[in-house]
Motif scaffolding. Sequence first.
Motif, PDB file in Angstrom:
ATOM      1  N   LEU A   1       8.230  16.978   0.275  1.00 34.87           N
ATOM      2  CA  LEU A   1       7.112  17.382   1.111  1.00 34.87           C
ATOM      3  C   LEU A   1       7.415  16.997   2.549  1.00 34.87           C
ATOM      4  CD1 LEU A   1       4.284  15.994  -1.186  1.00 34.87           C
ATOM      5  CD2 LEU A   1       5.019  18.369  -0.980  1.00 34.87           C
ATOM      6  N   ASN A   2       6.917  17.764   3.488  1.00 35.78           N
ATOM      7  CA  ASN A   2       7.039  17.441   4.904  1.00 35.78           C
ATOM      8  C   ASN A   2       5.910  16.501   5.280  1.00 35.78           C
ATOM      9  OD1 ASN A   2       9.238  19.237   5.374  1.00 35.78           O
ATOM     10  ND2 ASN A   2       7.779  20.911   5.283  1.00 35.78           N
ATOM     11  N   ALA A   3       6.200  15.551   6.169  1.00 32.23           N
ATOM     12  CA  ALA A   3       5.174  14.596   6.579  1.00 32.23           C
ATOM     13  C   ALA A   3       5.379  14.203   8.034  1.00 32.23           C
ATOM     14  CB  ALA A   3       5.228  13.352   5.697  1.00 32.23           C
ATOM     15  N   LYS A   4       4.283  13.765   8.654  1.00 31.86           N
ATOM     16  CA  LYS A   4       4.316  13.190  10.000  1.00 31.86           C
ATOM     17  C   LYS A   4       3.445  11.951   9.997  1.00 31.86           C
ATOM     18  CE  LYS A   4       5.609  16.964  12.831  1.00 31.86           C
ATOM     19  NZ  LYS A   4       5.572  17.591  14.097  1.00 31.86           N
ATOM     20  N   ASP A   5       3.975  10.887  10.607  1.00 32.41           N
ATOM     21  CA  ASP A   5       3.183   9.667  10.684  1.00 32.41           C
ATOM     22  C   ASP A   5       2.354   9.667  11.969  1.00 32.41           C
ATOM     23  OD1 ASP A   5       4.845   8.857  12.784  1.00 32.41           O
ATOM     24  OD2 ASP A   5       5.874   7.320  11.619  1.00 32.41           O
ATOM     25  N   THR A   6       1.675   8.569  12.232  1.00 30.50           N
ATOM     26  CA  THR A   6       0.766   8.494  13.375  1.00 30.50           C
ATOM     27  C   THR A   6       1.462   8.703  14.718  1.00 30.50           C
ATOM     28  OG1 THR A   6      -1.055   7.231  14.314  1.00 30.50           O
ATOM     29  CG2 THR A   6       0.903   5.989  13.703  1.00 30.50           C
ATOM     30  N   ASP A   7       2.770   8.391  14.786  1.00 32.73           N
ATOM     31  CA  ASP A   7       3.530   8.574  16.024  1.00 32.73           C
ATOM     32  C   ASP A   7       4.147   9.963  16.140  1.00 32.73           C
ATOM     33  OD1 ASP A   7       3.021   5.916  16.735  1.00 32.73           O
ATOM     34  OD2 ASP A   7       4.797   5.201  15.681  1.00 32.73           O
ATOM     35  N   GLY A   8       3.915  10.825  15.135  1.00 32.65           N
ATOM     36  CA  GLY A   8       4.500  12.162  15.144  1.00 32.65           C
ATOM     37  C   GLY A   8       5.920  12.204  14.612  1.00 32.65           C
ATOM     38  N   THR A   9       6.395  11.101  14.040  1.00 27.64           N
ATOM     39  CA  THR A   9       7.732  11.048  13.466  1.00 27.64           C
ATOM     40  C   THR A   9       7.791  11.898  12.209  1.00 27.64           C
ATOM     41  OG1 THR A   9       8.021   8.791  14.302  1.00 27.64           O
ATOM     42  CG2 THR A   9       9.523   9.500  12.551  1.00 27.64           C
ATOM     43  N   ALA A  10       8.768  12.794  12.154  1.00 27.57           N
ATOM     44  CA  ALA A  10       8.946  13.649  10.978  1.00 27.57           C
ATOM     45  C   ALA A  10       9.555  12.835   9.841  1.00 27.57           C
ATOM     46  CB  ALA A  10       9.841  14.829  11.317  1.00 27.57           C
ATOM     47  N   LEU A  11       8.972  12.974   8.667  1.00 27.15           N
ATOM     48  CA  LEU A  11       9.445  12.298   7.459  1.00 27.15           C
ATOM     49  C   LEU A  11       9.499  13.312   6.325  1.00 27.15           C
ATOM     50  CD1 LEU A  11       7.177   9.132   7.655  1.00 27.15           C
ATOM     51  CD2 LEU A  11       9.587   9.260   8.281  1.00 27.15           C
ATOM     52  N   GLU A  12      10.213  12.960   5.270  1.00 26.82           N
ATOM     53  CA  GLU A  12      10.157  13.710   4.020  1.00 26.82           C
ATOM     54  C   GLU A  12       9.543  12.781   2.984  1.00 26.82           C
ATOM     55  OE1 GLU A  12      14.237  14.888   3.327  1.00 26.82           O
ATOM     56  OE2 GLU A  12      13.925  16.745   4.431  1.00 26.82           O
ATOM     57  N   VAL A  13       8.737  13.339   2.099  1.00 21.08           N
ATOM     58  CA  VAL A  13       8.064  12.550   1.077  1.00 21.08           C
ATOM     59  C   VAL A  13       8.416  13.135  -0.277  1.00 21.08           C
ATOM     60  CG1 VAL A  13       5.825  11.811   0.197  1.00 21.08           C
ATOM     61  CG2 VAL A  13       6.193  11.956   2.645  1.00 21.08           C
ATOM     62  N   GLN A  14       8.790  12.251  -1.192  1.00 20.12           N
ATOM     63  CA  GLN A  14       9.153  12.673  -2.541  1.00 20.12           C
ATOM     64  C   GLN A  14       8.259  11.962  -3.546  1.00 20.12           C
ATOM     65  OE1 GLN A  14      13.266  12.064  -3.444  1.00 20.12           O
ATOM     66  NE2 GLN A  14      13.094  12.890  -5.482  1.00 20.12           N
ATOM     67  N   ALA A  15       7.809  12.710  -4.542  1.00 22.05           N
ATOM     68  CA  ALA A  15       6.983  12.131  -5.603  1.00 22.05           C
ATOM     69  C   ALA A  15       7.875  11.476  -6.642  1.00 22.05           C
ATOM     70  CB  ALA A  15       6.140  13.222  -6.265  1.00 22.05           C
ATOM     71  N   SER A  16       7.366  10.425  -7.241  1.00 21.82           N
ATOM     72  CA  SER A  16       8.071   9.776  -8.336  1.00 21.82           C
ATOM     73  C   SER A  16       8.365  10.805  -9.422  1.00 21.82           C
ATOM     74  CB  SER A  16       7.195   8.661  -8.917  1.00 21.82           C
ATOM     75  OG  SER A  16       7.732   8.199 -10.134  1.00 21.82           O
ATOM     76  N   THR A  17       9.527  10.698 -10.041  1.00 20.87           N
ATOM     77  CA  THR A  17       9.916  11.652 -11.093  1.00 20.87           C
ATOM     78  C   THR A  17       9.631  11.113 -12.492  1.00 20.87           C
ATOM     79  OG1 THR A  17      12.186  10.817 -11.045  1.00 20.87           O
ATOM     80  CG2 THR A  17      11.691  12.722  -9.662  1.00 20.87           C
TER      81      THR A  17
ATOM     82  N   PRO B   1       0.851  -1.190   0.000  1.00 23.17           N
ATOM     83  CA  PRO B   1       0.000   0.000   0.000  1.00 23.17           C
ATOM     84  C   PRO B   1       0.891   1.245   0.000  1.00 23.17           C
ATOM     85  CG  PRO B   1      -0.565  -1.471   1.824  1.00 23.17           C
ATOM     86  CD  PRO B   1       0.686  -1.987   1.208  1.00 23.17           C
ATOM     87  N   THR B   2       0.611   2.163  -0.914  1.00 22.86           N
ATOM     88  CA  THR B   2       1.460   3.332  -1.102  1.00 22.86           C
ATOM     89  C   THR B   2       0.595   4.571  -1.279  1.00 22.86           C
ATOM     90  OG1 THR B   2       3.078   1.924  -2.226  1.00 22.86           O
ATOM     91  CG2 THR B   2       3.275   4.286  -2.600  1.00 22.86           C
ATOM     92  N   PRO B   3       0.972   5.693  -0.631  1.00 30.51           N
ATOM     93  CA  PRO B   3       0.243   6.938  -0.892  1.00 30.51           C
ATOM     94  C   PRO B   3       0.568   7.424  -2.309  1.00 30.51           C
ATOM     95  CG  PRO B   3       2.063   7.336   0.635  1.00 30.51           C
ATOM     96  CD  PRO B   3       2.025   5.872   0.369  1.00 30.51           C
ATOM     97  N   VAL B   4      -0.451   7.893  -3.007  1.00 31.40           N
ATOM     98  CA  VAL B   4      -0.262   8.395  -4.367  1.00 31.40           C
ATOM     99  C   VAL B   4      -1.008   9.715  -4.535  1.00 31.40           C
ATOM    100  CG1 VAL B   4       0.039   6.102  -5.420  1.00 31.40           C
ATOM    101  CG2 VAL B   4      -2.231   7.101  -5.292  1.00 31.40           C
ATOM    102  N   LEU B   5      -0.537  10.503  -5.475  1.00 31.10           N
ATOM    103  CA  LEU B   5      -1.235  11.715  -5.898  1.00 31.10           C
ATOM    104  C   LEU B   5      -1.702  11.508  -7.325  1.00 31.10           C
ATOM    105  CD1 LEU B   5       1.240  14.481  -4.684  1.00 31.10           C
ATOM    106  CD2 LEU B   5      -0.913  13.795  -3.606  1.00 31.10           C
TER     107      LEU B   5
END
Length: 100
Positions: free
Chosen positions: A28-44, A8-12
Amino acid sequence: MKKVDGKPTPVLRVRNSGNAHGRLAGLLNAKDTDGTALEVQASTMPIMPGETRDIALQATRPGDPETAVAIRYPLSVSGKLEWGRKGSLVIEQRFASPSP
């Protein structure tokens, strides 16, 4: 959400209404359910003129864009993706837990 390579993958969903191919760029900046900071990159992968398609998002730890991490849903994503010289797309999205 969509299955990509069996996971399962988030998509735009992106539509290219122009007359030349384009690619999304940016983190993109992201936070998961635990509040962990992540970065998200879209496929190029290029998006051809007139094409509408789902673009997968890959999560990584801040400062380490080469190593994908498992996402703990829900995932909140915000920021701006750019295309071409003058185009940009503001993203403010929450991705829910995938269905079993």
